[in-house]
Write a protein that holds these residues in place. Structure first.
Motif, PDB file in Angstrom:
ATOM      1  N   PHE A  52     -11.013  -2.448  -5.715  1.00  0.00           N
ATOM      2  CA  PHE A  52      -9.639  -1.993  -5.556  1.00  0.00           C
ATOM      3  C   PHE A  52      -8.594  -3.093  -5.732  1.00  0.00           C
ATOM      4  CE2 PHE A  52     -11.819   1.211  -2.667  1.00  0.00           C
ATOM      5  CZ  PHE A  52     -11.828   2.203  -3.631  1.00  0.00           C
ATOM      6  N   GLY A  53      -9.001  -4.353  -5.720  1.00  0.00           N
ATOM      7  CA  GLY A  53      -8.042  -5.448  -5.843  1.00  0.00           C
ATOM      8  C   GLY A  53      -7.152  -5.578  -4.612  1.00  0.00           C
ATOM      9  N   ILE A  54      -7.695  -5.172  -3.477  1.00  0.00           N
ATOM     10  CA  ILE A  54      -6.967  -5.231  -2.202  1.00  0.00           C
ATOM     11  C   ILE A  54      -7.823  -6.018  -1.220  1.00  0.00           C
ATOM     12  CG2 ILE A  54      -6.024  -3.873  -0.281  1.00  0.00           C
ATOM     13  CD1 ILE A  54      -5.751  -1.521  -2.276  1.00  0.00           C
ATOM     14  N   HIS A  55      -7.214  -6.973  -0.532  1.00  0.00           N
ATOM     15  CA  HIS A  55      -7.965  -7.805   0.417  1.00  0.00           C
ATOM     16  C   HIS A  55      -8.658  -6.915   1.449  1.00  0.00           C
ATOM     17  CE1 HIS A  55      -8.944 -10.813   3.430  1.00  0.00           C
ATOM     18  NE2 HIS A  55      -8.730 -11.719   2.491  1.00  0.00           N
ATOM     19  N   GLN A  56      -9.895  -7.259   1.746  1.00  0.00           N
ATOM     20  CA  GLN A  56     -10.670  -6.422   2.666  1.00  0.00           C
ATOM     21  C   GLN A  56     -10.070  -6.342   4.063  1.00  0.00           C
ATOM     22  OE1 GLN A  56     -14.566  -8.304   4.040  1.00  0.00           O
ATOM     23  NE2 GLN A  56     -14.245  -9.263   2.058  1.00  0.00           N
ATOM     24  N   ARG A  57      -9.311  -7.335   4.461  1.00  0.00           N
ATOM     25  CA  ARG A  57      -8.645  -7.281   5.765  1.00  0.00           C
ATOM     26  C   ARG A  57      -7.717  -6.068   5.817  1.00  0.00           C
ATOM     27  NH1 ARG A  57      -3.855  -9.073   6.187  1.00  0.00           N
ATOM     28  NH2 ARG A  57      -4.125 -10.674   4.611  1.00  0.00           N
ATOM     29  N   ILE A  58      -7.049  -5.777   4.713  1.00  0.00           N
ATOM     30  CA  ILE A  58      -6.150  -4.626   4.637  1.00  0.00           C
ATOM     31  C   ILE A  58      -6.960  -3.330   4.588  1.00  0.00           C
ATOM     32  CG2 ILE A  58      -4.423  -3.478   3.177  1.00  0.00           C
ATOM     33  CD1 ILE A  58      -3.512  -6.382   2.399  1.00  0.00           C
ATOM     34  N   LEU A  59      -8.022  -3.329   3.795  1.00  0.00           N
ATOM     35  CA  LEU A  59      -8.858  -2.131   3.690  1.00  0.00           C
ATOM     36  C   LEU A  59      -9.532  -1.783   5.017  1.00  0.00           C
ATOM     37  CD1 LEU A  59     -10.583  -2.825   0.253  1.00  0.00           C
ATOM     38  CD2 LEU A  59      -8.739  -1.181   0.708  1.00  0.00           C
ATOM     39  N   ARG A  60      -9.842  -2.793   5.814  1.00  0.00           N
ATOM     40  CA  ARG A  60     -10.569  -2.582   7.076  1.00  0.00           C
ATOM     41  C   ARG A  60      -9.683  -2.131   8.227  1.00  0.00           C
ATOM     42  NH1 ARG A  60     -15.712  -6.218   7.107  1.00  0.00           N
ATOM     43  NH2 ARG A  60     -15.814  -5.570   9.257  1.00  0.00           N
ATOM     44  N   GLU A  61      -8.346  -2.210   8.060  1.00  0.00           N
ATOM     45  CA  GLU A  61      -7.444  -1.857   9.154  1.00  0.00           C
ATOM     46  C   GLU A  61      -7.696  -0.417   9.615  1.00  0.00           C
ATOM     47  OE1 GLU A  61      -3.431  -2.489   7.860  1.00  0.00           O
ATOM     48  OE2 GLU A  61      -3.657  -4.663   7.883  1.00  0.00           O
ATOM     49  N   ILE A  62      -7.741  -0.254  10.920  1.00  0.00           N
ATOM     50  CA  ILE A  62      -7.973   1.065  11.515  1.00  0.00           C
ATOM     51  C   ILE A  62      -6.675   1.569  12.120  1.00  0.00           C
ATOM     52  CG2 ILE A  62      -9.199   2.337  13.310  1.00  0.00           C
ATOM     53  CD1 ILE A  62     -11.566   0.496  12.863  1.00  0.00           C
ATOM     54  N   SER A  63      -6.324   2.806  11.793  1.00  0.00           N
ATOM     55  CA  SER A  63      -5.138   3.444  12.322  1.00  0.00           C
ATOM     56  C   SER A  63      -5.336   3.741  13.807  1.00  0.00           C
ATOM     57  CB  SER A  63      -4.895   4.737  11.543  1.00  0.00           C
ATOM     58  OG  SER A  63      -3.940   5.535  12.199  1.00  0.00           O
ATOM     59  N   PRO A  64      -4.307   3.556  14.606  1.00  0.00           N
ATOM     60  CA  PRO A  64      -4.439   3.842  16.049  1.00  0.00           C
ATOM     61  C   PRO A  64      -4.537   5.317  16.368  1.00  0.00           C
ATOM     62  CG  PRO A  64      -2.188   3.205  15.550  1.00  0.00           C
ATOM     63  CD  PRO A  64      -2.986   3.039  14.281  1.00  0.00           C
ATOM     64  N   HIS A  65      -4.286   6.201  15.407  1.00  0.00           N
ATOM     65  CA  HIS A  65      -4.308   7.648  15.671  1.00  0.00           C
ATOM     66  C   HIS A  65      -5.688   8.208  15.537  1.00  0.00           C
ATOM     67  CE1 HIS A  65      -0.152   6.882  15.447  1.00  0.00           C
ATOM     68  NE2 HIS A  65      -0.008   7.055  14.156  1.00  0.00           N
TER      69      HIS A  65
END
Length: 65
Positions: A52-65
């Motif tokens: 995806f060309g997106i840093h895995q830190r961003i991909l791994r973020e979990i929504s609080p909802h």
């Protein structure tokens, strides 16, 4: 839920099954990863980052909802 991962997958035009196939995992396991209930290993996140060309830190973020 990992909204950034879901969005990246959808923007790439991939179903959960198609992405699971690319990753060499079951669709069920991928659903758990996208839902945020499983983490997956480092190699999986490296592959997603490259795909995806997106840093895995961003991909791994979990929504609080």
């Amino acid at each position: 839920m990992r909204p950034n991962l879901k969005k990246a997958r959808q923007e790439a035009g991939l179903t959960q099954q198609q992405l699971a196939d690319k990753l060499g995992i079951s669709e069920r396991y991928y659903r758990f990863i996208e839902a945020g209930t499983r983490d997956g290993d480092f190699a999986l996140w490296d592959t997603l980052e490259d795909l995806f060309g997106i840093h895995q830190r961003i991909l791994r973020e979990i929504s609080p909802h």
